[in-house]
Write a protein that holds these residues in place. Sequence first.
Motif, PDB file in Angstrom:
ATOM      1  N   VAL A 295      -5.426   4.463   3.371  1.00  0.00           N
ATOM      2  CA  VAL A 295      -4.553   4.057   4.545  1.00  0.00           C
ATOM      3  C   VAL A 295      -3.353   4.991   4.208  1.00  0.00           C
ATOM      4  CG1 VAL A 295      -2.851   2.274   5.254  1.00  0.00           C
ATOM      5  CG2 VAL A 295      -5.099   1.715   4.496  1.00  0.00           C
TER       6      VAL A 295
ATOM      7  N   TRP B 150       0.811  -1.224  -0.075  1.00  0.00           N
ATOM      8  CA  TRP B 150       0.020   0.095   0.102  1.00  0.00           C
ATOM      9  C   TRP B 150       0.913   1.177  -0.103  1.00  0.00           C
ATOM     10  CZ3 TRP B 150       0.226   3.391   4.272  1.00  0.00           C
ATOM     11  CH2 TRP B 150       0.713   2.568   5.692  1.00  0.00           C
TER      12      TRP B 150
ATOM     13  N   GLY C 271      -0.892  -2.038   9.451  1.00  0.00           N
ATOM     14  CA  GLY C 271      -0.319  -0.691  10.030  1.00  0.00           C
ATOM     15  C   GLY C 271       1.061  -0.937  10.752  1.00  0.00           C
TER      16      GLY C 271
ATOM     17  N   LEU D 153      -5.785  -1.694   9.710  1.00  0.00           N
ATOM     18  CA  LEU D 153      -6.888  -1.059   9.398  1.00  0.00           C
ATOM     19  C   LEU D 153      -7.776  -1.953   8.444  1.00  0.00           C
ATOM     20  CD1 LEU D 153      -4.272   0.938   8.929  1.00  0.00           C
ATOM     21  CD2 LEU D 153      -6.205   2.565   9.088  1.00  0.00           C
TER      22      LEU D 153
ATOM     23  N   TYR E  92      -5.553  -4.214   6.097  1.00  0.00           N
ATOM     24  CA  TYR E  92      -4.345  -3.280   5.651  1.00  0.00           C
ATOM     25  C   TYR E  92      -3.325  -3.329   7.031  1.00  0.00           C
ATOM     26  CZ  TYR E  92      -6.546  -2.029   1.523  1.00  0.00           C
ATOM     27  OH  TYR E  92      -7.347  -2.665   0.237  1.00  0.00           O
TER      28      TYR E  92
END
Length: 193
Positions: free
Chosen positions: A75, A37, A106, A96, A104
């Motif tokens: 994000v 990401w 973190g 997240l 996702y």
Amino acid sequence: MSSPCALLTWTLLTLLGLGATREDFTPCGPIVPRREWGALPSRCEQRLDLPVRYVVVSHTAAIPCDTPASCMRQVQNVQHYHARTRGWCDVAYNFLIGEDGLVYEGRGWDTQGAHSGPTWNPKSIGISFMGNYMDRAPPQRALRAAQSLLACGVARGALRTNYEVKGHRDVRDTDSPGDRLYDIIRTWPHYRY
């Protein structure tokens, strides 16, 4: 706990010397790693003493995202706000959840978050749903992703088997995780006030 099929597969791959680890066969759903990401490098150094007993569920109170592309941008926006604007070492949350049904990464399983204050951060994993859930609930695919993440945490040894889920408002003076999401997490088997 691993399924018999996964355990057998792991055993066979290990015996054949193909380098599989037990973690390769945990019940973890897809977790989008930081590199995918486009995360900024983390400057965080405080580690969690695993397994932790608590999970704190919050919401970002921002616009939701429902595709991988929009969730990756979201994000990145959350991380930029936390790391650049607030001056924290990274995004505040360990994980997240997007309305696209993906998790996702973190800060991940091992690094202490900055989601719930000095009492709760050292002893909990912080999970934040991306969106505002005061007046509407997250879609089922996002809720399933969160449940899969919790099972993954237990299987990896990051969460105790008797872990407790708390709403962000249970540990801080806040409206998070939103009224609708809070109503939902209070029905989860591991929720404790």
